[in-house]
Structure formats: structure tokens, C-alpha cells
Design a protein around this motif. Structure first.
Motif, PDB file in Angstrom:
ATOM      1  N   THR A   1      31.327  46.742  33.587  1.00 45.34           N
ATOM      2  CA  THR A   1      30.846  45.893  34.486  1.00 45.34           C
ATOM      3  C   THR A   1      29.716  45.294  34.204  1.00 45.34           C
ATOM      4  OG1 THR A   1      29.494  47.789  35.254  1.00 45.34           O
ATOM      5  CG2 THR A   1      31.929  47.643  36.388  1.00 45.34           C
ATOM      6  N   GLY A   2      29.249  44.991  32.853  1.00 44.32           N
ATOM      7  CA  GLY A   2      28.113  44.238  32.381  1.00 44.32           C
ATOM      8  C   GLY A   2      28.791  42.713  32.410  1.00 44.32           C
ATOM      9  N   PRO A   3      28.071  41.912  31.654  1.00 40.50           N
ATOM     10  CA  PRO A   3      28.088  40.629  31.600  1.00 40.50           C
ATOM     11  C   PRO A   3      29.585  40.157  30.992  1.00 40.50           C
ATOM     12  CG  PRO A   3      25.946  41.072  30.347  1.00 40.50           C
ATOM     13  CD  PRO A   3      26.929  42.370  30.845  1.00 40.50           C
ATOM     14  N   THR A   4      30.104  41.000  30.331  1.00 39.50           N
ATOM     15  CA  THR A   4      31.494  40.609  29.730  1.00 39.50           C
ATOM     16  C   THR A   4      32.833  41.083  30.771  1.00 39.50           C
ATOM     17  OG1 THR A   4      31.692  42.580  28.423  1.00 39.50           O
ATOM     18  CG2 THR A   4      30.668  40.938  27.347  1.00 39.50           C
ATOM     19  N   MET A   5      32.630  41.588  31.988  1.00 37.29           N
ATOM     20  CA  MET A   5      33.544  42.099  32.712  1.00 37.29           C
ATOM     21  C   MET A   5      34.684  41.021  33.071  1.00 37.29           C
ATOM     22  SD  MET A   5      33.878  44.195  36.074  1.00 37.29           S
ATOM     23  CE  MET A   5      33.897  42.880  37.372  1.00 37.29           C
ATOM     24  N   GLY A   6      34.240  39.806  33.301  1.00 40.09           N
ATOM     25  CA  GLY A   6      35.114  38.656  33.473  1.00 40.09           C
ATOM     26  C   GLY A   6      35.977  38.385  32.494  1.00 40.09           C
ATOM     27  N   TYR A   7      35.367  38.402  31.423  1.00 42.15           N
ATOM     28  CA  TYR A   7      36.107  38.006  30.041  1.00 42.15           C
ATOM     29  C   TYR A   7      37.240  39.024  29.846  1.00 42.15           C
ATOM     30  CZ  TYR A   7      32.318  34.739  29.283  1.00 42.15           C
ATOM     31  OH  TYR A   7      31.287  33.963  29.108  1.00 42.15           O
ATOM     32  N   LEU A   8      36.906  40.252  30.097  1.00 43.20           N
ATOM     33  CA  LEU A   8      37.680  41.376  29.582  1.00 43.20           C
ATOM     34  C   LEU A   8      38.953  41.341  30.639  1.00 43.20           C
ATOM     35  CD1 LEU A   8      35.370  44.145  28.913  1.00 43.20           C
ATOM     36  CD2 LEU A   8      36.780  42.998  27.162  1.00 43.20           C
ATOM     37  N   ILE A   9      38.572  41.046  32.057  1.00 38.78           N
ATOM     38  CA  ILE A   9      39.757  40.897  32.964  1.00 38.78           C
ATOM     39  C   ILE A   9      40.713  39.877  32.753  1.00 38.78           C
ATOM     40  CG2 ILE A   9      40.061  40.671  35.323  1.00 38.78           C
ATOM     41  CD1 ILE A   9      37.707  42.478  35.824  1.00 38.78           C
ATOM     42  N   GLY A  10      39.934  38.667  31.955  1.00 38.91           N
ATOM     43  CA  GLY A  10      40.719  37.440  31.767  1.00 38.91           C
ATOM     44  C   GLY A  10      41.595  37.879  30.699  1.00 38.91           C
ATOM     45  N   PHE A  11      41.336  38.780  29.940  1.00 39.09           N
ATOM     46  CA  PHE A  11      42.463  39.229  28.930  1.00 39.09           C
ATOM     47  C   PHE A  11      43.881  39.352  29.439  1.00 39.09           C
ATOM     48  CE2 PHE A  11      39.414  41.110  25.760  1.00 39.09           C
ATOM     49  CZ  PHE A  11      38.890  39.889  25.348  1.00 39.09           C
ATOM     50  N   LEU A  12      43.822  40.176  30.759  1.00 40.66           N
ATOM     51  CA  LEU A  12      45.043  40.300  31.326  1.00 40.66           C
ATOM     52  C   LEU A  12      45.999  39.160  31.821  1.00 40.66           C
ATOM     53  CD1 LEU A  12      43.925  43.173  33.813  1.00 40.66           C
ATOM     54  CD2 LEU A  12      45.368  43.566  31.715  1.00 40.66           C
ATOM     55  N   LEU A  13      45.183  38.137  32.346  1.00 36.22           N
ATOM     56  CA  LEU A  13      45.990  36.889  32.751  1.00 36.22           C
ATOM     57  C   LEU A  13      46.345  36.013  31.337  1.00 36.22           C
ATOM     58  CD1 LEU A  13      43.881  35.701  35.669  1.00 36.22           C
ATOM     59  CD2 LEU A  13      45.993  36.377  35.717  1.00 36.22           C
ATOM     60  N   ALA A  14      45.295  36.016  30.351  1.00 33.32           N
ATOM     61  CA  ALA A  14      45.836  35.355  29.029  1.00 33.32           C
ATOM     62  C   ALA A  14      47.127  36.107  28.447  1.00 33.32           C
ATOM     63  CB  ALA A  14      44.511  35.603  28.096  1.00 33.32           C
ATOM     64  N   VAL A  15      47.063  37.153  28.187  1.00 37.11           N
ATOM     65  CA  VAL A  15      48.234  37.970  27.821  1.00 37.11           C
ATOM     66  C   VAL A  15      49.602  37.683  28.566  1.00 37.11           C
ATOM     67  CG1 VAL A  15      48.414  40.412  28.737  1.00 37.11           C
ATOM     68  CG2 VAL A  15      48.782  39.802  26.157  1.00 37.11           C
ATOM     69  N   TYR A  16      49.324  37.618  29.932  1.00 42.15           N
ATOM     70  CA  TYR A  16      50.535  37.442  30.732  1.00 42.15           C
ATOM     71  C   TYR A  16      50.848  35.753  30.442  1.00 42.15           C
ATOM     72  CZ  TYR A  16      53.337  36.295  34.694  1.00 42.15           C
ATOM     73  OH  TYR A  16      54.292  35.761  35.508  1.00 42.15           O
ATOM     74  N   PHE A  17      50.166  34.963  30.539  1.00 44.26           N
ATOM     75  CA  PHE A  17      50.433  33.667  30.268  1.00 44.26           C
ATOM     76  C   PHE A  17      51.009  33.354  28.767  1.00 44.26           C
ATOM     77  CE2 PHE A  17      48.455  33.049  34.295  1.00 44.26           C
ATOM     78  CZ  PHE A  17      49.467  32.455  35.078  1.00 44.26           C
ATOM     79  N   ALA A  18      50.412  34.024  27.850  1.00 49.00           N
ATOM     80  CA  ALA A  18      50.786  33.777  26.433  1.00 49.00           C
ATOM     81  C   ALA A  18      52.265  34.147  26.420  1.00 49.00           C
ATOM     82  CB  ALA A  18      49.588  34.451  25.518  1.00 49.00           C
TER      83      ALA A  18
END
Length: 191
Positions: free
Chosen positions: A92-109
């Protein structure tokens, strides 16, 4: 009937092994820092996009979800863990948004829309792959910047802190993955 059941079990086992191997690959990519200007880069976003292309969106999503759960439950899989903490507190620190973004990125890739193959011309196919990867990786940065802005305040230079230093390295990774795409597709067909 028995052969069908055996095939299903083998298929499920294969998917579990792919998901587990993918989470290990993500962990390794998070730990290796490559000197790059202006900041060192990891190959995490490259691996996230690779997993989508090679495994497809379903296995890719399961792989990234396992990786995130491993980190949330305290395994030191994230880039700066255990040095800067582990578990839900680190997540839940500063990188959480990026980490959650991994889910959308892998989906769209990982999805292969009908319109994707614009032509039988390999140059249009390469351009299509590059555009799809840019679209996919943009979700990592959009969610990362939104969370970072929420966390540290919108009065800070969010883009300059959370995206700008990584764009040159990201472009390099996108070009590399686009160049490797013909081999990644061959891997996808084997899997």
C-alpha cells in the motif's frame, strides 16, 4: 472418459506450473536493477507484458495475481522488499498503483482482438503489437500516478516523480518486446 480426465488434469497442472514459473520470473525481474539514465530500471514491466503475450490474458492475469498475493502475504517479491518493508504495508506504499496496473497491463497485452491483425503485411503487424503494448503499459503508469498523487499530494510534481524518469527505459523495453514478438508467439503456440 479416463483419457479426457487425464488430459484435463495435465492441462491444469501445466497452467499451475506456468503461473508459478511466471511469478518467479516476475520476482527475479523486480530484483535485478539495470543501470539506465536517469534512473536504474528493472525489467518488471517487460515481464508483465511478456507474460500477457506469451501466456494469454487468463494465465497472465493469474500469474500477476499470484505475484501480488505473494507480496501482500509477506514474501519479499517486490522490487525494494525486504529492504523497505514487506507485506500489505509495503504493497500500500507509493508503488501500489503501479502494481495494480500490472493486472490491466497483462490483460491488455494478452488479449488478441479481431482488429489486431490489420494486414498480412508483417510491418503492420509489428506496428499493431507496438501500439497494443503502449496501450497496455499506459495502465501501469496511469494507475501508478493516480495512487502516487493521492498518497503524496497533488501539489507535488507527480509526473516528474512517477513517470518521466522511466519513459526512456520503457520505450526501450517496448521496442525490445516488439522485436521479440515473433518468438514470443511461437512460445505461445507451444504452451
Amino acid at each position: 472418459m479416463e483419457a479426457t480426465k487425464t488430459n484435463q488434469i495435465q492441462k491444469i497442472l501445466k497452467y499451475f506450473l506456468l503461473i508459478f514459473a511466471g511469478s518467479i520470473l516476475l520476482t527475479i525481474s523486480a530484483k535485478i536493477k539495470i543501470p539506465f539514465y536517469p534512473v536504474p530500471m528493472t525489467m518488471q514491466t517487460f515481464v508483465v507484458l511478456f507474460l500477457g503475450l506469451a501466456f494469454g490474458y487468463k494465465v497472465g492475469l493469474a500469474t500477476v495475481a499470484l505475484y501480488l498475493l505473494e507480496g501482500i502475504f509477506g514474501l519479499p517479491v517486490f522490487s525494494n522488499s525486504p529492504e523497505k518493508g514487506v507485506g500489505l504495508i509495503y504493497f500500500t506504499g507509493p508503488t501500489m498503483g503501479y502494481l495494480i496496473g500490472f493486472l490491466l497491463a497483462v490483460y491488455f497485452a494478452g488479449i488478441k482482438p479481431d482488429w489486431f491483425n490489420w494486414s498480412k503485411n508483417k510491418y503492420f503487424d509489428v506496428l499493431g503489437v507496438f501500439i497494443r503494448l503502449v496501450f497496455a503499459v499506459s495502465f501501469i503508469y496511469i494507475l501508478g500516478l493516480l495512487w502516487l498523487g493521492y498518497l503524496i499530494g497533488w501539489d507535488k510534481p507527480i509526473f516528474k516523480l512517477g513517470a518521466q524518469p522511466f519513459l526512456l527505459a520503457e520505450l526501450f523495453k517496448l521496442f525490445l518486446l516488439t522485436a521479440l514478438y515473433p518468438w514470443v508467439i511461437k512460445l505461445n503456440k507451444i504452451i
